[in-house]
Enzyme design. Structure first.
Site, PDB file in Angstrom:
ATOM      1  N   LYS A 188       0.199  -1.201   0.013  1.00 13.84           N
ATOM      2  CA  LYS A 188       0.128  -0.541   0.381  1.00 13.84           C
ATOM      3  C   LYS A 188       1.046   1.205   0.529  1.00 13.84           C
ATOM      4  CE  LYS A 188      -3.734  -2.247   2.020  1.00 13.84           C
ATOM      5  NZ  LYS A 188      -4.285  -2.694   3.840  1.00 13.84           N
TER       6      LYS A 188
ATOM      7  N   GLN B  13      -4.873  -1.205   9.568  1.00 12.84           N
ATOM      8  CA  GLN B  13      -4.705  -2.514   9.108  1.00 12.84           C
ATOM      9  C   GLN B  13      -5.244  -3.869  10.166  1.00 12.84           C
ATOM     10  OE1 GLN B  13      -3.330  -3.405   5.701  1.00 12.84           O
ATOM     11  NE2 GLN B  13      -3.918  -5.732   6.648  1.00 12.84           N
TER      12      GLN B  13
ATOM     13  N   ASP C 166     -10.938   3.233   4.118  1.00 15.29           N
ATOM     14  CA  ASP C 166     -11.461   1.460   4.185  1.00 15.29           C
ATOM     15  C   ASP C 166     -12.829   1.634   4.633  1.00 15.29           C
ATOM     16  OD1 ASP C 166     -10.002  -0.708   3.874  1.00 15.29           O
ATOM     17  OD2 ASP C 166      -9.639  -0.225   5.845  1.00 15.29           O
TER      18      ASP C 166
END
Ligand code: NDP
Length: 305
Positions: free
Chosen positions: A54, A98, A121
């Site tokens: 990422k 994460q 997200d």
């Protein structure tokens, strides 16, 4: 019929190029560089790989990448304090924590402490509610990637029968909301669904997000349907031989039996190289969207739901 392969890798590269163009424009015309902060707690090897890739792609599209690696025993208070700092940092437009988090940390509490406008997200409860009520929100990356591929392939999805297999909060449910938003007639199937083959046979669009290797055989697929395979499953591949330590080599497969499904579907995503690459591309797209909204600028075209 031989299905057209929907090349997620190529499409993701196109999306990233579009993001990079827009980022360059933002810098030149407005003096703004979008920034994405990624928080990793602990040393889970898979998470480390995801975070590294990422970060790399964030920089490749011209954005600032801020990586925060915390010890596995970081306290909840310390993690929440970092998120608060990032929420208040104007250089940070997107925040991603994460998952999964170590067991002593309350995942819901942590995710819901992120500023919803920076929740790239799309897991914050406010964004879930906004998506559910058809309002502007941050949309979870994997379903957004699936939607983009479907729109690219079909143009309009209006009136199509879609079945989503799987009802998780990160894939199945938001996918169903997005398809509904594009005026599909949506069925959500799950482990208690009666006669799944019959449900799938009626669908013009099948999105499989289950996590069971090759569980959808080709014979379930309606002739000409579009199949989006979200599943990522690692299975033994004895035909590839053994590793140095004597263990059997492995390969990745989806939730759909690709070989048989591709003789009936009109179009299908492969695994790997289908949905997977689109997920990170959509994370970058969401960061750009968050940055545009934060600065009251028009949203990037074609990169949002
Ligand atoms: P979850 O385990 O959270 O959800 C799986 C869903 O599948 C559940 O709703 C479950 O039903 C349903 N299910 C299980 N067994 C059956 C069955 N026999 N028939 C019908 N439905 C069934 O998984 P996720 O949504 O997180 O992920 C799904 C897959 O997608 C995984 O392989 C994951 O690795 C992959 N994935 C890929 C991503 C990418 O970037 N390509 C990103 C995220 C996930 P019930 O609710 O009744 O238990």
């Amino acid at each position: 019929m031989v299905a057209q392969v929907i090349d997620g890798k190529a499409f993701a590269a196109k999306v990233r190029a579009q993001v990079a163009d827009q980022v360059a424009k933002l810098k030149e015309e407005n003096g703004i560089t979008p920034g994405l902060a990624v928080v990793l707690v602990g040393e889970d090897p898979a998470s480390q790989v995801y975070v590294r890739s990422k970060g790399k792609m964030t920089v490749e599209v011209g954005m600032n990448s801020y990586e925060h690696k915390l010890d596995v025993d970081t306290s909840e208070a310390d993690l929440l304090a970092l998120i608060d700092k990032l929420n208040n940092d104007p250089a940070v437009h997107g925040i991603l924590v994460q998952l999964p988090l170590p067991k002593h940390l309350d995942e819901d509490l942590v995710i819901n402490s992120i500023d919803p406008a920076k929740d790239v997200d799309g897991f914050h409860i406010s964004n879930v509610g906004l998506l559910g009520t058809g309002q502007k929100s941050m949309v979870p990356c994997t379903p957004l990637g699936c939607l983009m591929m479907l729109r690219e392939h079909h143009g309009s999805l209006s009136g199509m029968d879609a079945v989503v297999i799987g009802r998780s909060n990160i894939v199945g449910k938001p996918m169903a909301q997005l398809l509904l938003g594009d005026s599909c007639t949506v069925t959500i199937a799950h482990s208690r669904t009666k006669d799944l083959p019959d449900v799938v046979r009626r669908a013009d669009i099948v999105v499989a997000a289950v996590g069971r290797p090759e569980m959808v055989p080709g014979e379930w697929i309606k002739e000409g349907a579009t199949v989006i395979d979200v599943g990522i499953n690692r299975i033994d591949a004895p035909e590839k031989g053994t590793n140095e330590d004597g263990s059997v080599k492995t390969r990745l497969v989806g939730d759909v039996h690709y070989a048989s499904a591709s003789t009936r579907a009109g179009a299908i995503t492969p695994v790997p190289g289908g949905v997977g690459p689109m997920t990170i591309a959509c994370l970058l797209a969401n960061t750009l969207t968050a940055c545009s909204r934060a600065n009251d600028l028009p949203e990037p075209e074609g990169l949002t739901a």
